[in-house]
Scaffold this active site. Structure first.
Site, PDB file in Angstrom:
ATOM      1  N   ASP A 111       0.917  -1.300   0.109  1.00  0.00           N
ATOM      2  CA  ASP A 111       0.048   0.096   0.059  1.00  0.00           C
ATOM      3  C   ASP A 111       0.731   1.196   0.059  1.00  0.00           C
ATOM      4  O   ASP A 111       1.934   1.135   0.897  1.00  0.00           O
ATOM      5  CB  ASP A 111      -0.606  -0.136   1.388  1.00  0.00           C
ATOM      6  N   LYS A 140      -0.443  -0.360  -4.496  1.00  0.00           N
ATOM      7  CA  LYS A 140      -2.172   0.028  -4.206  1.00  0.00           C
ATOM      8  C   LYS A 140      -1.996   1.514  -3.825  1.00  0.00           C
ATOM      9  O   LYS A 140      -1.190   1.832  -3.172  1.00  0.00           O
ATOM     10  CB  LYS A 140      -2.765  -0.746  -3.270  1.00  0.00           C
ATOM     11  N   GLU A 142      -4.936   4.942  -3.188  1.00  0.00           N
ATOM     12  CA  GLU A 142      -6.228   5.484  -3.052  1.00  0.00           C
ATOM     13  C   GLU A 142      -6.686   6.659  -4.144  1.00  0.00           C
ATOM     14  O   GLU A 142      -5.710   7.536  -4.015  1.00  0.00           O
ATOM     15  CB  GLU A 142      -6.612   5.881  -1.578  1.00  0.00           C
ATOM     16  N   GLU A 208     -14.274  -0.388  -1.736  1.00  0.00           N
ATOM     17  CA  GLU A 208     -14.563  -0.425  -0.247  1.00  0.00           C
ATOM     18  C   GLU A 208     -16.118   0.375   0.118  1.00  0.00           C
ATOM     19  O   GLU A 208     -16.031   1.529  -0.361  1.00  0.00           O
ATOM     20  CB  GLU A 208     -13.426   0.052   0.536  1.00  0.00           C
TER      21      GLU A 208
HETATM   22  O1  KIV Z   1      -5.167  -0.777   4.166  1.00  0.00           O
HETATM   23  C1  KIV Z   1      -5.959  -1.820   3.783  1.00  0.00           C
HETATM   24  O2  KIV Z   1      -5.839  -2.599   4.581  1.00  0.00           O
HETATM   25  C2  KIV Z   1      -6.840  -1.431   3.005  1.00  0.00           C
HETATM   26  C3  KIV Z   1      -8.191  -2.722   2.867  1.00  0.00           C
HETATM   27  C4  KIV Z   1      -8.991  -2.297   3.948  1.00  0.00           C
HETATM   28  C5  KIV Z   1      -8.600  -2.781   1.560  1.00  0.00           C
HETATM   29  O3  KIV Z   1      -6.821  -0.526   2.035  1.00  0.00           O
END
Ligand code: KIV
Length: 292
Positions: A111, A140, A142, A208
């Site tokens: 992330d 990932k 957002e 989400e």
């Molecule tokens: O940070 C995370 O765990 C997420 C999930 C909730 C999809 O983005």
């Protein structure tokens, strides 16, 4: 007489290979595409350390998200905003080492934390490179339309990207809380953003807290970008849950979209196996119970 060779076994958790490597193909983008094509649901769980990652791999989880939710579940923060790139790299490295120790095959997503891709595609590239060098297979990030230029920039440079729409926890303060997104008029924006992200080259998209009907429609409209739902109903290409929530490791009330898979199971491995089974056979999530 010769001494016995040292075994180097650690007393602090054992991580033998889950099964012989030859019998397990590593999860890759082509394999995820094949799964989608044959209608097999993609399973994803968050994990933040070596042991849980190895157990998730052994349970057959297709993909591990090293999510910035670690801010809440590992660091005790009240939101994901305080998580740094150094934190993320540390946890990605831990997860990847755990998977390597068991000769695992899971696809690992790192992330991108708050503030590490917002300035420019170049800034995003530097942050993504750090996560990839820590061992992630995909990053990932957002956000909607404003991220498409960045997604394209990363994908053109060989970095697989998972986008994230709907409830985006890094902007929880702007959204006014953890609430369902994409109802009414805002569905049009979400749909436009999702298409733009696919066009920019995103190959996964976390949805989400998005109404189940909208998520199912988006999944049909996005053939090359695999939708992964969390609180988005059972019509997505796959599902993700925060590991601590699905194991019941918390003191409060779980959100409506979570099932405690530890119930009725004797081990974390079995609970994760039950999750994989339930997602694959379509018995989780149940729209009437876990979605809007
Ligand atoms: O940070 C995370 O765990 C997420 C999930 C909730 C999809 O983005």
């Amino acid at each position: 007489m010769m001494d016995k060779p040292e075994t180097h076994a650690s007393p602090y958790g054992t991580l033998p290979p889950a099964s012989p490597p030859a019998s397990r193909k590593p999860v890759s983008l082509p394999r995820l595409n094949e799964m989608r094509a044959r209608g097999e649901k993609i399973t994803m769980l968050t994990a933040y350390d070596a042991t849980f990652a190895a157990v998730a791999d052994a349970a057959g989880v297709d993909s591990i998200l090293v999510g910035d939710s670690l801010g809440m579940v590992c660091q005790g923060l009240t939101s994901t905003v305080g998580v740094t790139l150094a934190d993320m790299c540390y946890h990605v490295q831990s997860v990847v080492r755990g998977i390597q120790r068991v000769q695992g095959t899971t696809w690992v997503i790192g992330d991108m934390p708050y503030g590490t891709y917002h300035e420019s595609p170049e800034q995003a590239m530097r942050s993504a490179a750090a996560l990839m060098q820590a061992g992630a297979h995909m990053v990932k990030l957002e956000g909607g339309g404003w991220t498409t230029e960045t997604v394209r920039f990363l994908v053109e440079r060989g970095i697989p990207v998972c986008a994230h729409l709907g409830l985006t926890p890094q902007t929880v303060h702007a959204l006014g809380g953890y609430r369902v997104q994409g109802r009414g008029e805002s569905a049009t924006v979400l749909r436009r953003d999702a298409r733009a992200l696919q066009d920019a080259g995103a190959t996964m998209l976390v949805l989400e807290m998005v109404p189940a009907a909208l998520s199912a429609e988006l999944t049909q409209e996005l053939p090359t970008c695999h939708t992964i739902g969390i609180g988005a109903g059972n019509g997505t290409a796959g599902q993700v849950l925060v590991m601590h929530d699905m194991l019941g490791i918390n003191l409060g009330k779980n959100p409506k979209f979570v099932r405690n898979f530890m119930q009725g199971q004797g081990s974390v491995l079995d609970a994760m196996r039950a999750y994989v089974q339930a997602v694959k056979d379509g018995s989780f999530p149940v729209n009437a119970e876990h979605a809007w």
